[in-house]
Write a protein that holds these residues in place. Structure first.
Motif, PDB file in Angstrom:
ATOM      1  N   VAL A  21       0.831  -1.209   0.000  1.00 39.69           N
ATOM      2  CA  VAL A  21       0.000   0.000   0.000  1.00 39.69           C
ATOM      3  C   VAL A  21       0.864   1.258   0.000  1.00 39.69           C
ATOM      4  CG1 VAL A  21      -1.754   1.308   1.262  1.00 39.69           C
ATOM      5  CG2 VAL A  21      -1.929  -1.173   1.111  1.00 39.69           C
ATOM      6  N   ILE A  22       1.875   1.309   0.850  1.00 38.57           N
ATOM      7  CA  ILE A  22       2.739   2.489   0.936  1.00 38.57           C
ATOM      8  C   ILE A  22       3.502   2.674  -0.373  1.00 38.57           C
ATOM      9  CG2 ILE A  22       4.754   3.452   2.107  1.00 38.57           C
ATOM     10  CD1 ILE A  22       3.595   2.199   4.708  1.00 38.57           C
ATOM     11  N   GLY A  23       3.935   1.585  -0.976  1.00 35.73           N
ATOM     12  CA  GLY A  23       4.616   1.666  -2.268  1.00 35.73           C
ATOM     13  C   GLY A  23       3.724   2.261  -3.341  1.00 35.73           C
ATOM     14  N   ARG A  24       2.442   1.871  -3.348  1.00 38.89           N
ATOM     15  CA  ARG A  24       1.502   2.427  -4.325  1.00 38.89           C
ATOM     16  C   ARG A  24       1.255   3.908  -4.076  1.00 38.89           C
ATOM     17  NH1 ARG A  24      -3.478  -1.291  -5.954  1.00 38.89           N
ATOM     18  NH2 ARG A  24      -4.054   0.778  -6.650  1.00 38.89           N
ATOM     19  N   VAL A  25       1.198   4.299  -2.798  1.00 42.00           N
ATOM     20  CA  VAL A  25       1.004   5.722  -2.483  1.00 42.00           C
ATOM     21  C   VAL A  25       2.188   6.531  -3.004  1.00 42.00           C
ATOM     22  CG1 VAL A  25       0.936   7.409  -0.607  1.00 42.00           C
ATOM     23  CG2 VAL A  25      -0.515   5.380  -0.496  1.00 42.00           C
ATOM     24  N   ILE A  26       3.395   6.052  -2.751  1.00 39.91           N
ATOM     25  CA  ILE A  26       4.600   6.773  -3.200  1.00 39.91           C
ATOM     26  C   ILE A  26       4.650   6.834  -4.728  1.00 39.91           C
ATOM     27  CG2 ILE A  26       7.122   6.694  -3.251  1.00 39.91           C
ATOM     28  CD1 ILE A  26       6.967   5.540  -0.376  1.00 39.91           C
ATOM     29  N   ALA A  27       4.279   5.732  -5.386  1.00 38.90           N
ATOM     30  CA  ALA A  27       4.295   5.708  -6.858  1.00 38.90           C
ATOM     31  C   ALA A  27       3.278   6.679  -7.452  1.00 38.90           C
ATOM     32  CB  ALA A  27       4.026   4.289  -7.351  1.00 38.90           C
ATOM     33  N   ASN A  28       2.116   6.786  -6.823  1.00 40.07           N
ATOM     34  CA  ASN A  28       1.055   7.643  -7.349  1.00 40.07           C
ATOM     35  C   ASN A  28       1.157   9.099  -6.893  1.00 40.07           C
ATOM     36  OD1 ASN A  28      -0.052   5.449  -8.668  1.00 40.07           O
ATOM     37  ND2 ASN A  28      -1.447   4.959  -7.004  1.00 40.07           N
ATOM     38  N   HIS A  29       1.924   9.342  -5.848  1.00 36.08           N
ATOM     39  CA  HIS A  29       2.042  10.696  -5.296  1.00 36.08           C
ATOM     40  C   HIS A  29       3.515  11.025  -5.074  1.00 36.08           C
ATOM     41  CE1 HIS A  29      -2.287  10.928  -4.673  1.00 36.08           C
ATOM     42  NE2 HIS A  29      -2.215   9.681  -4.256  1.00 36.08           N
ATOM     43  N   PRO A  30       4.198  11.495  -6.093  1.00 33.02           N
ATOM     44  CA  PRO A  30       5.637  11.768  -5.981  1.00 33.02           C
ATOM     45  C   PRO A  30       5.981  12.886  -4.998  1.00 33.02           C
ATOM     46  CG  PRO A  30       4.796  12.439  -8.132  1.00 33.02           C
ATOM     47  CD  PRO A  30       3.684  11.763  -7.419  1.00 33.02           C
ATOM     48  N   GLU A  31       4.982  13.641  -4.552  1.00 28.21           N
ATOM     49  CA  GLU A  31       5.249  14.720  -3.597  1.00 28.21           C
ATOM     50  C   GLU A  31       5.456  14.205  -2.167  1.00 28.21           C
ATOM     51  OE1 GLU A  31       0.768  14.145  -3.467  1.00 28.21           O
ATOM     52  OE2 GLU A  31       2.298  14.130  -5.032  1.00 28.21           O
ATOM     53  N   VAL A  32       5.198  12.925  -1.932  1.00 33.51           N
ATOM     54  CA  VAL A  32       5.347  12.335  -0.599  1.00 33.51           C
ATOM     55  C   VAL A  32       6.814  12.372  -0.180  1.00 33.51           C
ATOM     56  CG1 VAL A  32       5.226  10.140   0.661  1.00 33.51           C
ATOM     57  CG2 VAL A  32       3.314  10.878  -0.726  1.00 33.51           C
ATOM     58  N   ARG A  33       7.056  12.898   1.013  1.00 35.61           N
ATOM     59  CA  ARG A  33       8.420  12.999   1.532  1.00 35.61           C
ATOM     60  C   ARG A  33       8.587  12.374   2.911  1.00 35.61           C
ATOM     61  NH1 ARG A  33       9.764  13.116  -2.792  1.00 35.61           N
ATOM     62  NH2 ARG A  33      10.179  14.889  -4.102  1.00 35.61           N
ATOM     63  N   THR A  34       7.481  12.288   3.675  1.00 32.27           N
ATOM     64  CA  THR A  34       7.550  11.742   5.035  1.00 32.27           C
ATOM     65  C   THR A  34       6.381  10.795   5.262  1.00 32.27           C
ATOM     66  OG1 THR A  34       6.204  13.505   5.989  1.00 32.27           O
ATOM     67  CG2 THR A  34       8.594  13.890   5.912  1.00 32.27           C
ATOM     68  N   VAL A  35       6.417  10.116   6.393  1.00 33.95           N
ATOM     69  CA  VAL A  35       5.329   9.215   6.754  1.00 33.95           C
ATOM     70  C   VAL A  35       4.032  10.001   6.911  1.00 33.95           C
ATOM     71  CG1 VAL A  35       4.471   7.741   8.624  1.00 33.95           C
ATOM     72  CG2 VAL A  35       6.782   7.429   7.784  1.00 33.95           C
ATOM     73  N   SER A  36       4.103  11.190   7.491  1.00 34.33           N
ATOM     74  CA  SER A  36       2.884  11.981   7.668  1.00 34.33           C
ATOM     75  C   SER A  36       2.299  12.444   6.325  1.00 34.33           C
ATOM     76  CB  SER A  36       3.128  13.178   8.593  1.00 34.33           C
ATOM     77  OG  SER A  36       4.206  13.938   8.142  1.00 34.33           O
ATOM     78  N   ASP A  37       3.119  12.513   5.279  1.00 36.04           N
ATOM     79  CA  ASP A  37       2.609  12.832   3.939  1.00 36.04           C
ATOM     80  C   ASP A  37       1.861  11.641   3.335  1.00 36.04           C
ATOM     81  OD1 ASP A  37       3.854  15.301   4.094  1.00 36.04           O
ATOM     82  OD2 ASP A  37       5.569  14.722   2.860  1.00 36.04           O
ATOM     83  N   ILE A  38       2.171  10.451   3.785  1.00 41.70           N
ATOM     84  CA  ILE A  38       1.546   9.236   3.248  1.00 41.70           C
ATOM     85  C   ILE A  38       0.122   9.077   3.784  1.00 41.70           C
ATOM     86  CG2 ILE A  38       1.665   6.700   3.271  1.00 41.70           C
ATOM     87  CD1 ILE A  38       4.729   7.004   3.344  1.00 41.70           C
ATOM     88  N   ILE A  39      -0.088   9.420   5.039  1.00 42.08           N
ATOM     89  CA  ILE A  39      -1.354   9.147   5.735  1.00 42.08           C
ATOM     90  C   ILE A  39      -2.584   9.654   4.979  1.00 42.08           C
ATOM     91  CG2 ILE A  39      -2.656   9.628   7.863  1.00 42.08           C
ATOM     92  CD1 ILE A  39       0.052   9.385   9.353  1.00 42.08           C
ATOM     93  N   PRO A  40      -2.609  10.890   4.451  1.00 39.02           N
ATOM     94  CA  PRO A  40      -3.828  11.354   3.754  1.00 39.02           C
ATOM     95  C   PRO A  40      -4.169  10.566   2.486  1.00 39.02           C
ATOM     96  CG  PRO A  40      -2.378  13.207   4.248  1.00 39.02           C
ATOM     97  CD  PRO A  40      -1.622  11.962   4.556  1.00 39.02           C
ATOM     98  N   HIS A  41      -3.210   9.846   1.925  1.00 37.46           N
ATOM     99  CA  HIS A  41      -3.435   9.141   0.657  1.00 37.46           C
ATOM    100  C   HIS A  41      -3.818   7.667   0.846  1.00 37.46           C
ATOM    101  CE1 HIS A  41      -1.954  12.649  -1.399  1.00 37.46           C
ATOM    102  NE2 HIS A  41      -0.850  12.627  -0.671  1.00 37.46           N
ATOM    103  N   ILE A  42      -3.782   7.167   2.075  1.00 34.35           N
ATOM    104  CA  ILE A  42      -4.105   5.755   2.321  1.00 34.35           C
ATOM    105  C   ILE A  42      -5.567   5.469   1.957  1.00 34.35           C
ATOM    106  CG2 ILE A  42      -4.344   3.979   4.113  1.00 34.35           C
ATOM    107  CD1 ILE A  42      -1.451   4.466   3.372  1.00 34.35           C
TER     108      ILE A  42
END
Length: 160
Positions: free
Chosen positions: A73-94
């Motif tokens: 799941v986290i890998g897909r978030v990073i792949a779809n949202h290149p602006e992600v830089r921290t764990v807290s940036d990942i949370i809104p996209h889960i």
């Protein structure tokens, strides 16, 4: 500690960002690790304190499964949202990723497992932190088995 993110995902972000995310995720997994403790006694203690559930991983197999699904799941978030830089940036996209998987036909058991894995990996209190209101209900009838039917299957679905 091994690399949490796959090489394909690591190529999408800088090395510093990848190390930061991996460090935080590994730290959250370490905090949740409760090997050797009794889950049964923890449940008794939790009920005394008014809680319905216990948190943490009491088994290495649980951690292995959580790591696999959180990585997905986290890998897909990073792949779809290149602006992600921290764990807290990942949370809104889960929430977006989980809803995408539900629409693509992923089973309720897998969805619930992936959400639980992300809760542990990202160090949040529960799945409501992702903005998810409810999860699909699990049903024994909808489980896709990878083996032939057995006596235990009949007991699960109430057949005689």
């Amino acid at each position: 500690m091994d690399n949490f993110l796959s090489n394909e995902i690591r190529e999408l972000v800088s090395n510093k960002v990848a190390r930061n995310i991996e460090f935080c995720v590994n730290q959250h997994f370490e905090e949740a690790r409760k090997y050797g403790e009794s889950k049964f006694l923890a449940k008794i203690e939790a009920k005394k304190n008014g809680a319905n559930t216990v948190t943490g991983m009491y088994s290495k197999d649980t951690e292995k499964s959580y790591r696999k699904h959180a990585k997905h799941v986290i890998g897909r978030v990073i792949a779809n949202h290149p602006e992600v830089r921290t764990v807290s940036d990942i949370i809104p996209h889960i929430k977006e990723e989980i809803e995408s998987e539900i629409k693509s036909g992923v089973g309720a058991y897998s969805i619930r497992l992936r959400v639980a894995a992300c809760v542990t990996a990202l160090g949040v209190d529960n799945y409501h932190s992702f903005g998810i209101v409810s999860l699909p209900p699990r049903s024994v009838h909808e489980c896709k088995r990878t083996r032939t039917r057995s006596i235990s299957d009949k007991k699960l679905v109430g057949e005689k």
